[in-house]
Motif scaffolding. Structure first.
Motif, mmCIF file in Angstrom:
data_model
loop_
_atom_site.group_PDB
_atom_site.id
_atom_site.type_symbol
_atom_site.label_atom_id
_atom_site.label_comp_id
_atom_site.label_asym_id
_atom_site.label_seq_id
_atom_site.Cartn_x
_atom_site.Cartn_y
_atom_site.Cartn_z
ATOM 1 N N THR A 150 51.622 44.855 30.559
ATOM 2 C CA THR A 150 50.288 45.846 30.171
ATOM 3 C C THR A 150 49.506 45.878 31.408
ATOM 4 N N ALA A 151 49.282 46.545 32.092
ATOM 5 C CA ALA A 151 48.411 46.956 32.919
ATOM 6 C C ALA A 151 47.271 47.727 32.665
ATOM 7 N N ILE A 152 45.907 47.484 33.237
ATOM 8 C CA ILE A 152 44.995 47.619 33.162
ATOM 9 C C ILE A 152 44.367 47.623 35.148
ATOM 10 N N THR A 153 42.424 48.066 34.749
ATOM 11 C CA THR A 153 41.841 48.396 36.028
ATOM 12 C C THR A 153 40.735 47.195 35.998
ATOM 13 N N VAL A 154 40.516 46.402 37.379
ATOM 14 C CA VAL A 154 39.467 45.743 37.405
ATOM 15 C C VAL A 154 38.320 46.920 38.251
ATOM 16 N N ALA A 155 37.304 47.200 37.913
ATOM 17 C CA ALA A 155 36.596 47.798 38.283
ATOM 18 C C ALA A 155 35.013 47.671 38.623
ATOM 19 N N SER A 156 35.037 47.310 40.301
ATOM 20 C CA SER A 156 33.448 46.774 40.588
ATOM 21 C C SER A 156 32.694 47.437 41.870
ATOM 22 N N THR A 157 31.252 47.339 42.155
ATOM 23 C CA THR A 157 31.251 47.791 43.267
ATOM 24 C C THR A 157 30.730 46.659 44.559
ATOM 25 N N GLN A 158 31.608 45.695 44.344
ATOM 26 C CA GLN A 158 31.404 44.226 44.742
ATOM 27 C C GLN A 158 32.788 43.808 44.760
ATOM 28 N N PRO A 159 33.919 44.518 45.818
ATOM 29 C CA PRO A 159 35.197 44.106 45.710
ATOM 30 C C PRO A 159 35.462 42.667 45.750
ATOM 31 N N GLN A 160 35.009 41.996 45.687
ATOM 32 C CA GLN A 160 34.939 40.346 45.935
ATOM 33 C C GLN A 160 35.355 39.821 44.135
ATOM 34 N N PHE A 161 34.262 39.912 43.469
ATOM 35 C CA PHE A 161 34.310 39.828 42.253
ATOM 36 C C PHE A 161 35.075 40.371 41.725
ATOM 37 N N ALA A 162 35.851 41.982 42.141
ATOM 38 C CA ALA A 162 36.742 42.596 40.991
ATOM 39 C C ALA A 162 37.845 41.691 41.169
ATOM 40 N N ASN A 163 38.854 41.431 43.196
ATOM 41 C CA ASN A 163 39.426 40.512 42.831
ATOM 42 C C ASN A 163 39.345 39.130 42.775
ATOM 43 N N GLN A 164 38.512 38.799 42.305
ATOM 44 C CA GLN A 164 38.178 37.407 41.355
ATOM 45 C C GLN A 164 38.839 37.426 39.951
ATOM 46 N N LEU A 165 38.346 38.893 39.940
ATOM 47 C CA LEU A 165 37.808 38.722 37.818
ATOM 48 C C LEU A 165 40.152 39.033 38.083
ATOM 49 N N ALA A 166 40.570 39.974 39.133
ATOM 50 C CA ALA A 166 42.062 40.456 38.845
ATOM 51 C C ALA A 166 42.890 39.098 38.715
ATOM 52 N N ASP A 167 42.227 38.440 39.924
ATOM 53 C CA ASP A 167 43.520 36.890 40.163
ATOM 54 C C ASP A 167 42.738 36.186 38.912
ATOM 55 N N ILE A 168 41.880 35.714 38.359
ATOM 56 C CA ILE A 168 41.962 35.308 36.748
ATOM 57 C C ILE A 168 43.425 35.824 35.611
ATOM 58 N N LEU A 169 42.965 37.245 35.201
ATOM 59 C CA LEU A 169 43.776 37.886 34.571
ATOM 60 C C LEU A 169 45.229 38.243 34.647
ATOM 61 N N HIS A 170 45.880 38.001 36.478
ATOM 62 C CA HIS A 170 46.527 38.921 36.790
ATOM 63 C C HIS A 170 47.536 38.002 36.595
ATOM 64 N N SER A 171 49.195 38.192 35.801
ATOM 65 C CA SER A 171 50.050 37.065 35.143
ATOM 66 C C SER A 171 51.731 38.308 36.053
ATOM 67 N N ASP A 172 52.029 37.057 35.815
ATOM 68 C CA ASP A 172 53.871 38.381 35.463
ATOM 69 C C ASP A 172 53.792 39.304 34.148
ATOM 70 N N ARG A 173 53.381 39.183 33.371
ATOM 71 C CA ARG A 173 53.263 40.145 31.924
ATOM 72 C C ARG A 173 51.599 40.924 32.187
ATOM 73 N N PHE A 174 50.743 40.512 32.409
ATOM 74 C CA PHE A 174 49.664 41.120 32.966
ATOM 75 C C PHE A 174 48.950 41.500 34.224
ATOM 76 N N ARG A 175 49.339 42.974 34.814
ATOM 77 C CA ARG A 175 49.076 43.312 36.266
ATOM 78 C C ARG A 175 47.454 44.313 36.230
ATOM 79 N N ALA A 176 47.038 43.575 36.840
ATOM 80 C CA ALA A 176 45.566 43.963 37.395
ATOM 81 C C ALA A 176 45.262 44.216 38.404
ATOM 82 N N TYR A 177 44.838 46.241 38.828
ATOM 83 C CA TYR A 177 44.790 46.194 39.579
ATOM 84 C C TYR A 177 43.503 46.547 40.142
#
Length: 333
Positions: A150-177
């Protein structure tokens, strides 16, 4: 120490996200508002109602105590229907560490009170400085929980929070942009549910693949016109949270909105379909909110308008399609 997350909403999507985050090593507290439902989750260690074949990892705990949920983590991920989004945040606020709180949501819809976007609700209930993010894209809960790619988008006006959330969710089967276009991702995720009802209606009427493809394509134009007017970026609408989610929801019967429209096209009553599906059908309320937003901003959204009239003015679905086909000929763009 592993990341703690409070996840609000023990439906299919909230449960799937809890399983995903736990699988990625997070400590997750899953909150639901119905004590009987939560007691069942605790006893069976699975969501028997929505995802009966998928057990919870051991690092998922459950509660119906909102105070306990608020105190568990400063990172709150909301997976509730849009009509419950604001009221739940209001109830959460007195128990939360407001200064450090971060709010993310997987809710797809508008605030039914006034059609506002959900990041505006977060700013109103907490503050404009509160880190806020939406995760959206072509996702069915069961496939995420079953660890299908699965692939999703994580959107925030605060890039640090978007990156933190993407890192938490991202895995070898779940890609977070990540994205900074929170408005575009919100609009795409909300309006696609309205168009999925329209696509379902067309299929229920027996109009075939040509009609479905036309509805998806012209529906995307409607999303883009409204989204850009509200401040979204064009490239967002041809990405995962726009075109990707629209195609998924309009073409697969895992979509509750598509199934609702399909049954309407087959001539069934609205109430009987809602009872049978037994879960939130976001596109019903979003059709009204989108229609009113389009009117307020002078945006031409004919598919949305006809869907609204079917749902709220008792327009016959066949007449709605005929109204669309009878529109004046014009250039495509």
């Amino acid at each position: 120490m592993s990341q703690k997350i409070t996840l609000l909403g023990a439906g299919s999507w909230g449960t799937a996200l809890a399983i995903l985050a736990a699988r990625n090593g997070c400590q997750v507290l899953l909150w639901g508002h119905t004590p009987e439902h939560i007691a069942g989750l605790a006893k069976e260690r699975k969501n028997q109602r929505y995802l009966p074949d998928l057990s919870f990892p051991e690092n998922v705990a459950v509660t119906s105590d909102l105070k306990k949920a608020a105190e568990y983590s400063d990172l709150i991920l909301v997976a509730l229907p849009s009509h419950a989004f604001k009221s739940t945040l209001i109830d959460l606020k007195p128990h939360a560490s407001v200064k450090g709180i971060k709010i993310a949501w997987a809710t797809k819809g508008f605030n039914p009170e006034d059609g506002s976007l959900l990041h505006q609700v977060v700013a109103e209930v907490f503050s404009p400085e509160t880190p806020a993010a939406i995760l959206s894209g072509p996702t069915f809960a069961h496939e995420v929980a079953a660890n299908l790619p699965t692939a999703i988008t994580v959107a925030s006006t605060q890039p640090q929070f978007a990156n933190q959330l993407a890192d938490i969710l991202h895995s070898d089967r779940f890609r977070a942009y990540t994205s900074s276009d929170i408005v575009g991702v919100e609009v795409g995720g909300a309006v696609k549910n309205v168009l999925a009802i329209a696509a379902g209606i067309a299929d229920g009427l027996g109009f075939g693949a040509n009609t479905r493809a036309a509805l998806i394509t012209r529906g995307l134009s409607e999303i883009m016109r409204l989204g850009i007017k509200l401040g979204g970026k064009q490239e967002t609408f041809i990405g995962l949270a726009g075109l990707g989610d629209l195609v998924l929801t309009c073409t697969d019967n895992q979509s509750r909105n598509r199934r609702f429209g399909l049954a309407l096209g087959l001539g069934r009553s609205r109430s009987s379909i809602i009872d049978e599906i037994g879960q939130e059908i976001e596109g019903i309320s979003t059709a009204k909110e989108t229609y009113l937003l389009a009117k307020r901003h002078g945006i031409d959204m004919p598919i949305t308008e006809q869907t609204y009239k079917v749902l709220y003015e008792n327009l016959n679905p066949l007449s709605a399609v005929q109204n669309l086909l009878a529109r004046d000929q014009k250039a495509e763009s």
